[in-house]
Design a protein around this motif. Structure first.
Motif, PDB file in Angstrom:
ATOM      1  N   SER A  79      -9.819  -1.657  -1.961  1.00 52.76           N
ATOM      2  CA  SER A  79      -9.938  -0.237  -1.611  1.00 52.76           C
ATOM      3  C   SER A  79     -10.203   0.610  -2.847  1.00 52.76           C
ATOM      4  O   SER A  79     -11.075   1.498  -2.833  1.00 52.76           O
ATOM      5  N   ASP A 136      -6.150   2.801   4.254  1.00 55.61           N
ATOM      6  CA  ASP A 136      -7.509   2.285   4.423  1.00 55.61           C
ATOM      7  C   ASP A 136      -7.612   1.584   5.774  1.00 55.61           C
ATOM      8  O   ASP A 136      -6.712   0.853   6.193  1.00 55.61           O
ATOM      9  N   HIS A 137      -8.715   1.804   6.440  1.00 56.53           N
ATOM     10  CA  HIS A 137      -8.882   1.267   7.781  1.00 56.53           C
ATOM     11  C   HIS A 137     -10.366   1.081   8.061  1.00 56.53           C
ATOM     12  O   HIS A 137     -11.218   1.448   7.251  1.00 56.53           O
ATOM     13  N   LEU A 171      -6.951   6.508   0.599  1.00 49.47           N
ATOM     14  CA  LEU A 171      -7.620   5.235   0.843  1.00 49.47           C
ATOM     15  C   LEU A 171      -6.694   4.065   0.520  1.00 49.47           C
ATOM     16  O   LEU A 171      -6.677   3.060   1.242  1.00 49.47           O
ATOM     17  N   ASP A 221      -5.445  -3.781  -1.464  1.00 49.58           N
ATOM     18  CA  ASP A 221      -5.497  -2.484  -2.149  1.00 49.58           C
ATOM     19  C   ASP A 221      -6.491  -2.509  -3.301  1.00 49.58           C
ATOM     20  O   ASP A 221      -7.120  -1.490  -3.621  1.00 49.58           O
ATOM     21  N   TRP A 271     -13.677   2.774  -3.667  1.00 52.89           N
ATOM     22  CA  TRP A 271     -13.701   4.212  -3.968  1.00 52.89           C
ATOM     23  C   TRP A 271     -14.513   4.474  -5.231  1.00 52.89           C
ATOM     24  O   TRP A 271     -15.338   5.387  -5.274  1.00 52.89           O
ATOM     25  N   THR A 328     -14.104  -5.216   3.500  1.00 50.49           N
ATOM     26  CA  THR A 328     -14.642  -4.145   2.654  1.00 50.49           C
ATOM     27  C   THR A 328     -16.131  -4.299   2.380  1.00 50.49           C
ATOM     28  O   THR A 328     -16.829  -3.312   2.176  1.00 50.49           O
ATOM     29  N   LYS A 377      -5.669  -0.550  10.551  1.00 52.43           N
ATOM     30  CA  LYS A 377      -5.384  -0.348   9.137  1.00 52.43           C
ATOM     31  C   LYS A 377      -5.361  -1.677   8.398  1.00 52.43           C
ATOM     32  O   LYS A 377      -5.039  -2.714   8.969  1.00 52.43           O
ATOM     33  N   ARG A 405       0.817  -1.216   0.000  1.00 51.13           N
ATOM     34  CA  ARG A 405       0.000   0.000   0.000  1.00 51.13           C
ATOM     35  C   ARG A 405       0.854   1.271   0.000  1.00 51.13           C
ATOM     36  O   ARG A 405       0.585   2.208  -0.754  1.00 51.13           O
TER      37      ARG A 405
END
Length: 642
Positions: free
Chosen positions: A303, A284-285, A280, A300, A307, A353, A295, A168
């Motif tokens: 994430s 991201d967390h 993010l 990734d 978004w 997520t 976190k 990340r």
């Protein structure tokens, strides 16, 4: 045109033949042990096999399969024609490539960058490759590749060394570097892993979709693998890619995806350089009621997907463009342990997520995509119903149910793998056991991770995160996860125990017995002989109503009735099963149970299955009364006066 290479990594013919012979022997055993009435609609086996949950799950899977075929045969060809037409005229003004490598073998590195630089050179637009590397050897390999291609004028390579704290942070550094370059409007960003080889035509045949679709935020392509490992490992990876193809194709009908694969995805550069997008990716967390704020280590690709989903951008899967991954299990000698580690990481990324994506509701993504996310949460529990039910039924009802279940597995997974093979273009018999392994063991891992998704580990980089630094707090979190997981599965198990009939719920009578156990153990029954004999001798009326309670009948009642002339067919009614009669062995010999059998220990006399007290020329019918045979009572018990 990018197409499937002619020599994919597959299982050997010997392995396929061995699998076929084993399956044939298994079928012989199943058919010889299968109950003869398994296909009868009246049999419990039949009801079990076509259970409602199975119908629901396979109906949903069939919907996904039909949508996949529709996309590949109808929807995508039209998109392809439009993209190819405009791709000949328009190209993005700039192209940026983010390629992250961590301890990749030099031979693999060479193939990856050789294919990437060739593609960038042939595509012809100004291209900047940001090589996020971990070792100076990577720079030497890339320099050698550039020498091989005579340093193409439109290709620039920039090196960024990773901190070693995960992918990340490396990606965030590259994205910030790209944003400082001020990408021209319409520029694109390719995000790819350092072990992915682009096949000829990948860029030209994938990037053109951004010119033909203004609302497209990102896309990903089909995958194949060159696997280092045994036959089972090769087929496990190819099966996963076949399943991925079906799901991605289905979701693309709605112009949404469930993930933007980190292996190879393309984004609009102006979106990928947004500050909140970069933030993010880097940090991201999640805030969780039990785990607090922690976190994300990996994921990734989830994430970036979230978004775009949140901001309403379209996504697309390109099924006719392949990229090749160099795949290898963390430990080749341990298939089960290695696949478990990989699936646990993948499912952790998904679960971390999906909750917040579901919380967005159907509006930004459409109902089908939203329900697909919900279904991911449900399927990990419904998948466990089959193995749990067959275990319960085989142990407690009928062992031969196991053979019916194995037949069900072979039938359903055989159809599923045939459909996958039809779309993938190849078939392996190993897919049948592997798809069952992925589904059942995968479901177990998902339920496990769902109560512990703060625990993260990246095997390649050897780093972990998510748990508190305090060992006491970490141990407390783990114990709570075990408790909640056990409780959730216990609820499922309890429901299945009831639904399979292994454990039946208590009826009204049983509940009354349970409630009255304490009272009955502390009180002696009241003698009913004298009062009942007098009432029965009364020729008025043909029935006697007993109150609820605990009473006793001795042989005195029989003597009283023998001395009197009774009306024929008198009926004794209890109070909805709440009347308990303790009868002596002498009385029990004269009573016939609900099915005409002698009373041994206890009996339940109901309206539909009553009991009869028969002697001489008289019959007494007992209804709504519970009978229990007990030894003779002491002579000083009270006499009931209802």
């Amino acid at each position: 045109m990018s197409a499937t290479p002619p020599d994919p990594s597959t299982a050997s013919r010997i392995t396929e033949l061995t699998t076929f012979l084993f399956g044939l022997a298994l079928m012989v055993v199943i058919l010889s042990e299968l109950p003869s009435n398994v296909f009868s609609p009246e049999s419990e086996s039949f009801i079990f096999v076509i259970g409602w949950i199975a119908i629901w799950r396979y109906s949903w899977w069939a919907v996904q399969a039909v949508r996949s075929v529709w996309y590949n045969r109808r929807v995508f060809p039209q998109m392809r024609a439009e993209a190819d037409a405009i791709g000949e005229e328009e190209k993005p003004p700039e192209l940026f490539v983010l390629c992250t490598s961590f301890r990749i073998e030099a031979t693999v590195n060479f193939q990856v960058y050789d294919a990437l630089i060739r593609e960038a050179r042939d595509y012809g637009v100004p291209t900047t490759i940001f090589a996020s590397v971990s070792d100076r050897t990577d720079v030497d390999v890339i320099t050698h590749v550039m020498d091989e291609h005579d340093w193409p004028r439109n290709v620039e390579v920039r090196y960024m060394f990773q901190k070693g704290d995960g992918k990340r942070s490396a990606m965030a550094e590259v994205l910030r570097a790209i944003s400082r370059r001020l990408p021209a409007p319409g520029s694109l960003l390719v995000s790819m892993d350092g072990d992915i080889r682009l096949e000829p035509g990948t860029l030209s045949r994938s990037l053109s979709f951004f010119q033909s679709q203004d609302d497209l935020g990102a896309l990903t392509t089909n995958n194949r693998a060159e696997v280092t490992g045994n036959d089972a490992t090769r087929e496990w990876y190819d099966l996963r890619y076949a399943q991925r193809h079906l799901m991605m194709s289905s979701m693309s009908v709605s112009r949404r995806l469930l993930v933007l694969t980190g292996r190879y995805s393309v984004f609009r550069a102006d979106l990928a350089t947004q500050p909140d997008f970069i933030e993010l990716i880097e940090s991201d967390h999640v805030d969780h009621w039990r785990f607090g704020n922690f976190k994300f280590l990996s994921g990734d690709d989830k994430s970036s997907w979230y978004w775009l989903l949140k901001n309403g951008w379209r996504m697309l899967y390109i099924p006719d463009v392949f990229v090749t991954g160099f795949e290898e299990l963390p430990d080749r000698r341990r298939f089960f342990a290695s696949t478990t580690d990989l699936m646990r990481r993948w499912y952790g990324n998904m679960l971390r997520t999906s909750n917040r994506a579901i919380a967005l509701g159907p509006r930004p993504m459409g109902m089908f995509t939203w329900w697909s996310l919900v279904d991911q949460r449900l399927s990990m529990w419904t998948t466990l119903v089959g193995p749990t039910v067959v275990t319960l039924v085989s142990l407690f009802v009928r062992p031969s149910f196991f053979f019916a279940y194995v037949l069900w597995i072979l039938f359903t997974r055989g159809i599923a793998t045939s459909i996958l093979a039809w779309q993938r273009g190849r078939f392996s018999l190993l897919w049948i056991p592997l798809i069952y392994y992925n589904q059942v063991w995968g479901a177990m891992l998902k339920t496990y991770v769902s109560f512990r998704f703060n625990r993260q580990k990246w095997s390649r980089q050897g780093i972990s995160a998510g748990e508190p630094d305090d060992p006491v707090a970490a141990s407390r979190q783990r114990r709570m996860g075990h408790v909640l997981h056990g409780f959730a599965y216990g609820v499922l198990l309890f429901i299945l125990l009831l639904s399979t009939g292994v454990m039946t719920p208590p009826d009204r009578v049983s509940l009354h017995i349970a409630r009255s156990q304490t009272w009955e153990s502390d009180h002696d029954p009241e003698r009913l002989d004298r009062w009942l004999g007098a009432v029965l001798a009364d020729k008025r009326g043909d029935s006697v109503q007993l109150p609820p309670g605990y009473f006793r009948l001795e042989g005195d009642l029989v003597e009283t009735l023998q001395r009197n002339t009774l009306p024929s067919d008198k009926r004794i009614h209890g109070n909805q099963g709440a009347t308990l009669l303790a009868i002596s062995p002498a009385v029990a010999e004269l009573i016939q149970g609900p099915n005409g059998e002698p009373i041994q220990d206890a009996a339940e006399c109901t309206v539909d299955a009553n009991c009869r007290l028969a002697f001489d020329e008289h019959d007494l019918t007992l209804v709504n009364v519970r009978l229990r045979v007990e030894p003779a009572a002491p002579t000083d018990v009270a006499v009931a006066q209802p």
